[in-house]
Scaffold this motif. Structure first.
Motif, PDB file in Angstrom:
ATOM      1  N   ILE A  39       0.835  -1.201   0.000  1.00 54.11           N
ATOM      2  CA  ILE A  39       0.000   0.000   0.000  1.00 54.11           C
ATOM      3  C   ILE A  39       0.871   1.252   0.000  1.00 54.11           C
ATOM      4  N   HIS A  40       0.381   2.252  -0.712  1.00 55.24           N
ATOM      5  CA  HIS A  40       0.968   3.592  -0.657  1.00 55.24           C
ATOM      6  C   HIS A  40      -0.174   4.561  -0.417  1.00 55.24           C
ATOM      7  N   THR A  41       0.058   5.539   0.442  1.00 56.43           N
ATOM      8  CA  THR A  41      -0.974   6.512   0.766  1.00 56.43           C
ATOM      9  C   THR A  41      -0.591   7.888   0.242  1.00 56.43           C
ATOM     10  N   LEU A  42      -1.491   8.489  -0.502  1.00 53.97           N
ATOM     11  CA  LEU A  42      -1.329   9.862  -0.978  1.00 53.97           C
ATOM     12  C   LEU A  42      -2.132  10.774  -0.061  1.00 53.97           C
ATOM     13  N   GLU A  43      -1.505  11.831   0.420  1.00 55.52           N
ATOM     14  CA  GLU A  43      -2.274  12.804   1.179  1.00 55.52           C
ATOM     15  C   GLU A  43      -3.069  13.649   0.199  1.00 55.52           C
ATOM     16  N   PRO A  44      -4.328  13.943   0.517  1.00 52.09           N
ATOM     17  CA  PRO A  44      -5.135  14.771  -0.381  1.00 52.09           C
ATOM     18  C   PRO A  44      -4.481  16.139  -0.579  1.00 52.09           C
ATOM     19  N   LEU A  45      -4.519  16.650  -1.789  1.00 56.52           N
ATOM     20  CA  LEU A  45      -3.920  17.956  -2.066  1.00 56.52           C
ATOM     21  C   LEU A  45      -4.519  19.053  -1.193  1.00 56.52           C
ATOM     22  N   GLY A  46      -5.777  18.920  -0.852  1.00 57.01           N
ATOM     23  CA  GLY A  46      -6.412  19.905   0.023  1.00 57.01           C
ATOM     24  C   GLY A  46      -5.707  20.007   1.363  1.00 57.01           C
ATOM     25  N   PHE A  47      -5.145  18.888   1.865  1.00 58.27           N
ATOM     26  CA  PHE A  47      -4.392  18.905   3.120  1.00 58.27           C
ATOM     27  C   PHE A  47      -3.089  19.663   2.933  1.00 58.27           C
ATOM     28  N   ALA A  48      -2.425  19.416   1.815  1.00 57.29           N
ATOM     29  CA  ALA A  48      -1.128  20.039   1.557  1.00 57.29           C
ATOM     30  C   ALA A  48      -1.251  21.558   1.459  1.00 57.29           C
ATOM     31  N   TYR A  49      -2.355  22.029   0.890  1.00 57.14           N
ATOM     32  CA  TYR A  49      -2.526  23.464   0.706  1.00 57.14           C
ATOM     33  C   TYR A  49      -3.533  24.068   1.673  1.00 57.14           C
ATOM     34  N   GLY A  50      -3.988  23.289   2.605  1.00 51.84           N
ATOM     35  CA  GLY A  50      -4.892  23.800   3.624  1.00 51.84           C
ATOM     36  C   GLY A  50      -6.226  24.282   3.102  1.00 51.84           C
ATOM     37  N   ASP A  85      -3.397  -6.864  -5.426  1.00 55.64           N
ATOM     38  CA  ASP A  85      -2.865  -6.742  -4.065  1.00 55.64           C
ATOM     39  C   ASP A  85      -2.010  -5.493  -3.898  1.00 55.64           C
ATOM     40  N   GLN A  86      -2.085  -4.583  -4.878  1.00 54.78           N
ATOM     41  CA  GLN A  86      -1.377  -3.307  -4.846  1.00 54.78           C
ATOM     42  C   GLN A  86      -2.408  -2.203  -4.663  1.00 54.78           C
ATOM     43  N   TYR A  87      -2.241  -1.392  -3.626  1.00 54.07           N
ATOM     44  CA  TYR A  87      -3.255  -0.394  -3.284  1.00 54.07           C
ATOM     45  C   TYR A  87      -2.640   0.994  -3.168  1.00 54.07           C
ATOM     46  N   VAL A  88      -3.281   1.959  -3.797  1.00 58.55           N
ATOM     47  CA  VAL A  88      -2.978   3.368  -3.590  1.00 58.55           C
ATOM     48  C   VAL A  88      -4.247   3.972  -3.022  1.00 58.55           C
ATOM     49  N   VAL A  89      -4.132   4.564  -1.849  1.00 57.71           N
ATOM     50  CA  VAL A  89      -5.288   5.161  -1.191  1.00 57.71           C
ATOM     51  C   VAL A  89      -4.986   6.624  -0.888  1.00 57.71           C
ATOM     52  N   VAL A  90      -6.024   7.409  -0.726  1.00 58.02           N
ATOM     53  CA  VAL A  90      -5.879   8.826  -0.434  1.00 58.02           C
ATOM     54  C   VAL A  90      -6.352   9.082   0.988  1.00 58.02           C
ATOM     55  N   GLY A  91      -5.518   9.754   1.762  1.00 57.15           N
ATOM     56  CA  GLY A  91      -5.860  10.084   3.141  1.00 57.15           C
ATOM     57  C   GLY A  91      -4.605  10.248   3.968  1.00 57.15           C
ATOM     58  N   MET A  92      -4.776  10.321   5.266  1.00 58.21           N
ATOM     59  CA  MET A  92      -3.635  10.416   6.176  1.00 58.21           C
ATOM     60  C   MET A  92      -3.013   9.031   6.297  1.00 58.21           C
ATOM     61  N   ASP A  94      -1.128   7.073   8.367  1.00 53.95           N
ATOM     62  CA  ASP A  94      -1.321   6.138   9.480  1.00 53.95           C
ATOM     63  C   ASP A  94      -2.779   5.704   9.605  1.00 53.95           C
ATOM     64  N   SER A  95      -3.710   6.624   9.440  1.00 49.44           N
ATOM     65  CA  SER A  95      -5.136   6.285   9.534  1.00 49.44           C
ATOM     66  C   SER A  95      -5.562   5.315   8.438  1.00 49.44           C
ATOM     67  N   GLU A  96      -5.105   5.572   7.214  1.00 47.97           N
ATOM     68  CA  GLU A  96      -5.482   4.710   6.097  1.00 47.97           C
ATOM     69  C   GLU A  96      -4.864   3.319   6.212  1.00 47.97           C
ATOM     70  N   ILE A  97      -3.647   3.252   6.709  1.00 47.95           N
ATOM     71  CA  ILE A  97      -3.001   1.945   6.909  1.00 47.95           C
ATOM     72  C   ILE A  97      -3.742   1.166   7.984  1.00 47.95           C
ATOM     73  N   HIS A  98      -4.118   1.832   9.075  1.00 48.02           N
ATOM     74  CA  HIS A  98      -4.900   1.163  10.132  1.00 48.02           C
ATOM     75  C   HIS A  98      -6.243   0.677   9.601  1.00 48.02           C
ATOM     76  N   ARG A  99      -6.919   1.532   8.824  1.00 48.23           N
ATOM     77  CA  ARG A  99      -8.222   1.165   8.272  1.00 48.23           C
ATOM     78  C   ARG A  99      -8.091  -0.053   7.360  1.00 48.23           C
ATOM     79  N   PHE A 100      -7.121  -0.007   6.459  1.00 48.66           N
ATOM     80  CA  PHE A 100      -6.919  -1.119   5.535  1.00 48.66           C
ATOM     81  C   PHE A 100      -6.612  -2.402   6.310  1.00 48.66           C
ATOM     82  N   ALA A 101      -5.729  -2.301   7.290  1.00 51.61           N
ATOM     83  CA  ALA A 101      -5.345  -3.487   8.069  1.00 51.61           C
ATOM     84  C   ALA A 101      -6.553  -4.103   8.763  1.00 51.61           C
ATOM     85  N   ALA A 102      -7.411  -3.284   9.323  1.00 51.12           N
ATOM     86  CA  ALA A 102      -8.599  -3.792  10.012  1.00 51.12           C
ATOM     87  C   ALA A 102      -9.585  -4.427   9.024  1.00 51.12           C
ATOM     88  N   GLU A 103      -9.784  -3.781   7.878  1.00 50.90           N
ATOM     89  CA  GLU A 103     -10.754  -4.277   6.895  1.00 50.90           C
ATOM     90  C   GLU A 103     -10.299  -5.545   6.173  1.00 50.90           C
TER      91      GLU A 103
END
Length: 150
Positions: A39-50, A85-92, A94-103
């Motif tokens: 998994i790789h997580t991309l932070e939403p651009l809205g977060f980067a630019y507030g 089995d390759q995932y790119v998700v958008v979000g924070m 640590d949160s996205e990794i935890h969510r994926f792991a639980a699901e």
């Protein structure tokens, strides 16, 4: 209770060190007969630019997503990890990794750690965030060691 891992999640940042993290995870998965997801997580651009930029960033986010999927494939496919089995998700991360792991019933998360010191350590990192909120085992692989420390 079994102490074997059944599903290993490898979280990567798509840098050159990503190969090191994956190469540390694969023998563990192989010894346990475990499924491997990456998994790789991309932070939403809205977060980067507030959210201060009054424009639609959707097309740019889509381009970043496409590029990340390509890079993830470059890392994962040579090691036999299937596209599904390759995932790119958008979000924070640590949160996205935890969510994926639980699901997905992940029982081991493998993540790279840059071994930060001082102020950078206090501010935290993705690996620290993953470790502190995980409901399963976490292996932090030391990567990016500074040559001046040797």
């Amino acid at each position: 209770m079994s102490n074997e891992y059944k599903h290993v999640l490898v979280a990567v940042d798509l840098t050159k060190d990503s190969h090191l993290v994956l190469e540390r995870a694969l023998p563990i998965a192989e010894r346990n007969g475990a499924k491997v997801s990456i998994i790789h997580t991309l932070e939403p651009l809205g977060f980067a630019y507030g959210g201060d930029i009054p424009m639609d960033l959707t097309s740019i986010q889509d381009q970043l997503d496409s590029h990340a999927r390509e890079r993830l494939g470059d890392i994962a496919t040579p090691h036999g990890i299937a596209n599904e089995d390759q995932y790119v998700v958008v979000g924070m991360p640590d949160s996205e990794i935890h969510r994926f792991a639980a699901e997905h019933d992940v029982d081991l998360i493998v993540v790279g750690s840059h071994g930060r010191h001082g102020f950078a350590l206090l501010l935290g990192s993705t690996s620290t965030g993953v470790l502190h909120g995980a409901q399963c085992d976490v292996l932090a692989v030391r990567v990016g060691a500074d040559d001046s420390e040797e």
